[in-house]
Design a protein around this motif. Structure first.
Motif, PDB file in Angstrom:
ATOM      1  N   PHE A  62       0.798  -1.512  -0.352  1.00 23.16           N
ATOM      2  CA  PHE A  62      -0.118   0.018  -0.413  1.00 23.16           C
ATOM      3  C   PHE A  62       0.827   1.608   0.045  1.00 23.16           C
ATOM      4  O   PHE A  62       0.447   2.811  -0.856  1.00 23.16           O
ATOM      5  CB  PHE A  62      -1.093   0.236   1.299  1.00 23.16           C
ATOM      6  N   SER A 116      -5.273  -2.678  -3.894  1.00 22.86           N
ATOM      7  CA  SER A 116      -4.599  -1.236  -3.805  1.00 22.86           C
ATOM      8  C   SER A 116      -4.632  -0.988  -4.722  1.00 22.86           C
ATOM      9  O   SER A 116      -5.588   0.420  -5.363  1.00 22.86           O
ATOM     10  CB  SER A 116      -2.809  -1.586  -3.815  1.00 22.86           C
ATOM     11  N   ASN A 142       2.297   1.159  -3.808  1.00 21.59           N
ATOM     12  CA  ASN A 142       0.938   1.514  -4.517  1.00 21.59           C
ATOM     13  C   ASN A 142      -0.735   2.420  -4.726  1.00 21.59           C
ATOM     14  O   ASN A 142      -0.781   2.352  -5.662  1.00 21.59           O
ATOM     15  CB  ASN A 142      -0.262   0.210  -5.153  1.00 21.59           C
ATOM     16  N   VAL A 143       0.085   2.815  -3.124  1.00 24.37           N
ATOM     17  CA  VAL A 143      -1.240   3.408  -3.264  1.00 24.37           C
ATOM     18  C   VAL A 143      -0.856   4.732  -2.319  1.00 24.37           C
ATOM     19  O   VAL A 143      -1.564   5.932  -2.858  1.00 24.37           O
ATOM     20  CB  VAL A 143      -2.441   3.125  -1.821  1.00 24.37           C
TER      21      VAL A 143
END
Ligand SMILES: NC(=O)c1ccc[n+]([C@@H]2O[C@H](COP(=O)([O-])OP(=O)(O)OC[C@H]3O[C@@H](n4cnc5c(N)ncnc54)[C@H](O)[C@@H]3O)[C@@H](O)[C@H]2O)c1
Length: 315
Positions: free
Chosen positions: A172, A222, A175-176
């Motif tokens: 996370f 994600s 990817n986020v």
């Protein structure tokens, strides 16, 4: 009364070393950027709609030392861009990719010597201060940013019941959170310099479907977050001249995925079988989509998701 003092929280995990087998680790002996660059795709002399031109735009692509990101950066050059930034985790990889990109186009005679300025930047997108420093450097060198492709992302596969919490946080973070840090810094520059900018967040068809049989819950979640991040940022920045869209590829046969599927007999065939078009994607299949979203051709498109998956997610 407790006398225990609260321990400082541990530093976030480094994410480069990931167990092979649990993740799509990049094969060490693969000395190509993750796709094949073809130089037979037409030239700027080809008659084409002008709004698709990337001329005069400063383009930044994260995770562009290899794979789809590298192909996106090269596609922008093919479409007229001459100022671009390749961001990747390690400075040496980013430098090498930038130098190779310039050399390839110059050696093919597609651009004049010195026409393309490509800056390689080592930056871990999951670190907010590193992203801030990278965008400050880009702004100082090029005077602005017109296009950001937030592409850097990882995948790791474990069954959900066994998924290590640290790995999920790491995924996370990249990817986020990493996508958000980059989008925010790019948008700040676009707004401050009054640039009509375009931000493309690379999601995945996994934002909409669950891949099978590989267990990858955090990755799928994600990508769903990235897709909705694009829509949410699009609404916040719509009147500030910044468009934000998501591009969601299906299975793309990069050099990496080729190596990943090689030991798994039947995996590639099963992906192709589940795709209405009967094949997995070639990275080249994304070229039109990335140029559309990044260029002025899409100037009334914001908050949308463009899915390029051969029809995989509609059945
Ligand atoms: N390949 C596919 O089939 C496919 C399908 C759908 C979506 N995607 C998405 O496309 C994007 C690119 O995928 P790919 O297949 O080219 O992957 P890849 O692993 O070949 O390339 C990813 C790049 O990102 C870099 N990176 C990783 N962590 C980073 C960090 N913290 N900071 C900066 N750079 C970092 C890596 O070093 C690498 O160069 C990813 O977001 C992925 O989820 C890929």
């Amino acid at each position: 009364m407790s006398t225990t003092s609260k321990a400082p929280s541990p530093p976030p995990p480094a994410h480069a070393p990931i167990d092979e087998g649990a993740t799509f680790a990049y094969p060490k002996d693969l000395d190509i950027p993750g796709h094949e660059t073809r130089h037979d795709q037409g030239s700027r002399k080809t008659r084409t709609l002008k709004t698709f031109s990337m001329e005069g735009k400063v383009c930044v692509v994260t995770g562009a030392a290899r794979g789809l990101g590298n192909m996106f950066a090269r596609t922008f050059v093919e479409s007229g861009c001459s100022k671009l930034v390749i961001i990747d985790l390690r400075q040496e990889d980013a430098d090498k990719a930038a130098a190779e990109l310039v050399a390839d186009f110059e050696n093919q005679g597609e651009v004049e010597k010195g026409e393309i300025e490509c800056l390689g930047l080592g930056c871990d997108v999951s670190s907010e201060p590193a992203v801030q420093a990278a965008f400050a450097q880009i702004s100082a060198k090029f005077g602005g940013v017109h296009v950001l492709v937030a592409n850097a992302g990882i995948v790791a596969n474990y069954p959900a019941l066994e998924y290590p919490a640290e790995r999920m946080k790491q995924l996370f973070d990249i990817n986020v959170h990493g996508v958000f840090y980059c989008a925010r810094e790019a948008a700040k520059i676009m707004i401050e310099k009054q640039i009509q900018g375009s931000i493309v967040l690379i999601a995945s068809m996994s934002a909409n479907i669950v891949n099978y049989p590989q267990p990858q819950m955090p990755y799928n979640a994600s990508k769903a977050a990235v897709k909705h991040m694009a829509a949410s940022l699009a609404v916040e920045w719509a009147q500030k001249g910044v468009r934000v869209n998501a591009l969601s590829p299906g299975y793309m046969l990069t050099a990496l995925t080729k190596a990943v599927v090689a030991p798994h007999v039947g995996m590639l065939e099963s992906w192709a079988e589940k795709t209405p078009m009967g094949r997995v994607g070639d990275p080249e299949d994304l070229k039109g989509a990335i140029v559309y979203l990044a260029s002025d051709a899409s100037k009334f498109t914001t908050g949308s998701e463009l899915v390029v998956d051969g029809g995989y997610s509609i059945i």
